[in-house]
Design an enzyme around this catalytic site. Structure first.
Site, PDB file in Angstrom:
ATOM      1  N   CYS A  13       8.354  -3.870   9.389  1.00  0.00           N
ATOM      2  CA  CYS A  13       8.058  -5.289   9.599  1.00  0.00           C
ATOM      3  C   CYS A  13       9.341  -6.111   9.567  1.00  0.00           C
ATOM      4  O   CYS A  13       9.878  -6.416   8.493  1.00  0.00           O
ATOM      5  CB  CYS A  13       7.074  -5.783   8.537  1.00  0.00           C
ATOM      6  SG  CYS A  13       6.689  -7.535   8.707  1.00  0.00           S
ATOM      7  N   CYS A  18       9.069  -9.514   7.832  1.00  0.00           N
ATOM      8  CA  CYS A  18       9.057  -9.433   6.361  1.00  0.00           C
ATOM      9  C   CYS A  18      10.455  -9.126   5.822  1.00  0.00           C
ATOM     10  O   CYS A  18      10.875  -9.688   4.822  1.00  0.00           O
ATOM     11  CB  CYS A  18       8.140  -8.313   5.876  1.00  0.00           C
ATOM     12  SG  CYS A  18       6.595  -8.176   6.752  1.00  0.00           S
ATOM     13  N   ASP A  19      11.170  -8.212   6.452  1.00  0.00           N
ATOM     14  CA  ASP A  19      12.361  -7.644   5.825  1.00  0.00           C
ATOM     15  C   ASP A  19      13.687  -7.926   6.534  1.00  0.00           C
ATOM     16  O   ASP A  19      14.748  -7.601   6.006  1.00  0.00           O
ATOM     17  CB  ASP A  19      12.180  -6.123   5.674  1.00  0.00           C
ATOM     18  CG  ASP A  19      10.993  -5.794   4.777  1.00  0.00           C
ATOM     19  OD1 ASP A  19      10.761  -6.548   3.814  1.00  0.00           O
ATOM     20  OD2 ASP A  19      10.295  -4.806   5.033  1.00  0.00           O
TER      21      ASP A  19
END
Ligand code: NDP
Length: 316
Positions: free
Chosen positions: A140, A143-144
């Site tokens: 992701c 997200c990261d």
């Protein structure tokens, strides 16, 4: 295992942000929900380390810690959380029948499906290891990606997700190496054009990953050209996998309307499926946003829809 089916108002299948949020709302509304956690209690966030984009955690939070708190909050209002899996359903209705893997039968007026989706992985040993330890492998980018600002990363995949995530990463990272296994991309034309225009996205055609290098943290990707057999190491600090997701909806085949890809179809803007009293929330019906906060939002909606349904039918 009892021979008499257990009768209940609301069963929630799945225990990610959607399932637990549905449980918090349903239990506070007096529906005495039962949550079946499924094979990955806590869902996809259990394999995430830092979550920094969920509102209310200004310092960030570890994915497993957050899911533990979701669970405790649901239990505080009386949710019955069971670490088991629903393996069979019968939505002939009006009362819905569910069976657990141990054969326990439930009869419920409402079902909230929050079974989520699972990211597809390449299946490399070091990929699993470095993803689970927060060592720089992720499925992701939204997200990261932030953790790799001004660093070099690789991303595998050539669909719209990979193209979108490569662009997202290109705004944060120094260089983005896109590993494409064929000599063309599956992504839509416009997405491909954007990827090609970005100066710091480097596309490696006909390229597959043999291994991800690094003990504690990613140090590089060992890749090979599947036409020439030539191997090389691309030094990167982050490795993103964007080869698609699979919604966990197999048990609903034949009962609920779904896309060819397995995502459940809900009435736009609502959580209704094509069966009365069966609602869907979270990634099982969402291949676009796929965020914890959007899943939680639709979990809330599903519980409110279930409560209204029970009231309208005169069941509660
Ligand atoms: P897709 O299934 O469309 O694409 C998966 C990609 O991963 C393909 O390029 C595939 O390669 C590659 N791949 C699969 N397995 C491997 C492997 N083992 N090694 C290397 N590469 C691999 O998934 P997406 O998640 O990209 O998209 C899912 C759906 O969501 C699509 O319908 C897409 O259009 C949609 N979507 C739309 C967006 C938008 O409109 N903004 C954004 C994101 C997704 P190959 O091509 O060789 O099979």
């Amino acid at each position: 295992m009892s021979a008499t089916p257990e009768k209940t108002l609301c069963v929630i299948i799945g225990s990610g942000p959607a399932g637990y949020t549905a449980a918090i709302y349903a239990s506070r509304a007096g529906l005495n929900p039962i949550v079946y956690t499924g094979p990955e209690p806590g869902g996809q966030l259990m394999i995430t380390t830092d979550v920094e984009n969920y509102p209310g955690y200004p310092e960030g939070v570890q994915g497993p810690t957050m899911m533990d708190e979701f669970r405790k909050q649901a239990e505080r209002f009386g949710t019955d959380v069971r670490n088991e899996m629903i393996t069979k359903v019968d939505f002939t209705g009006p009362v819905h029948k569910l069976w657990t893997e141990s054969g326990h039968e439930l009869h419920t007026h409402t079902v909230i499906i929050s079974t989520g989706a699972s990211a597809k992985w390449l299946g490399l040993e070091n990929e699993t290891r470095l993803a689970s330890t927060g060592g720089g492998v992720s499925a992701c980018a939204v997200c990261d990606g932030f953790f790799f600002r001004n660093l070099d990363v690789a991303i595998v995949g050539a669909g719209d997700t990979a193209a979108e995530e490569a662009q997202y990463l290109s705004k944060l990272c120094k260089n983005v190496h896109m590993l494409v296994r064929r000599d063309e991309m599956r992504a839509s034309k416009i997405m491909q054009e954007r990827v090609m225009k970005a100066e710091n996205i480097h596309i490696h055609w006909n390229t597959e990953t043999k291994d991800i290098l690094g003990e504690e943290e990613v140090e590089g990707a060992l890749v090979f050209n599947n036409k020439t057999g030539e191997e090389k190491v691309i030094p990167v600090q982050g490795f993103f996998v964007a080869i698609g997701h699979k919604p966990n909806t197999d048990i609903f085949k034949g009962w609920l309307d779904m896309e060819d890809t397995g995502y459940l179809k809900a009435t736009p803007g609502r959580t209704f499926t094509n069966r009365e009293g069966v609602f869907v929330s979270g990634d099982a019906a969402d291949h676009i946003y796929r965020q914890a906060v959007t899943a939680a939002g639709t979990g809330c909606m599903a519980a409110l829809d279930a409560e209204r349904y029970l009231t309208e039918k005169g069941i509660v």
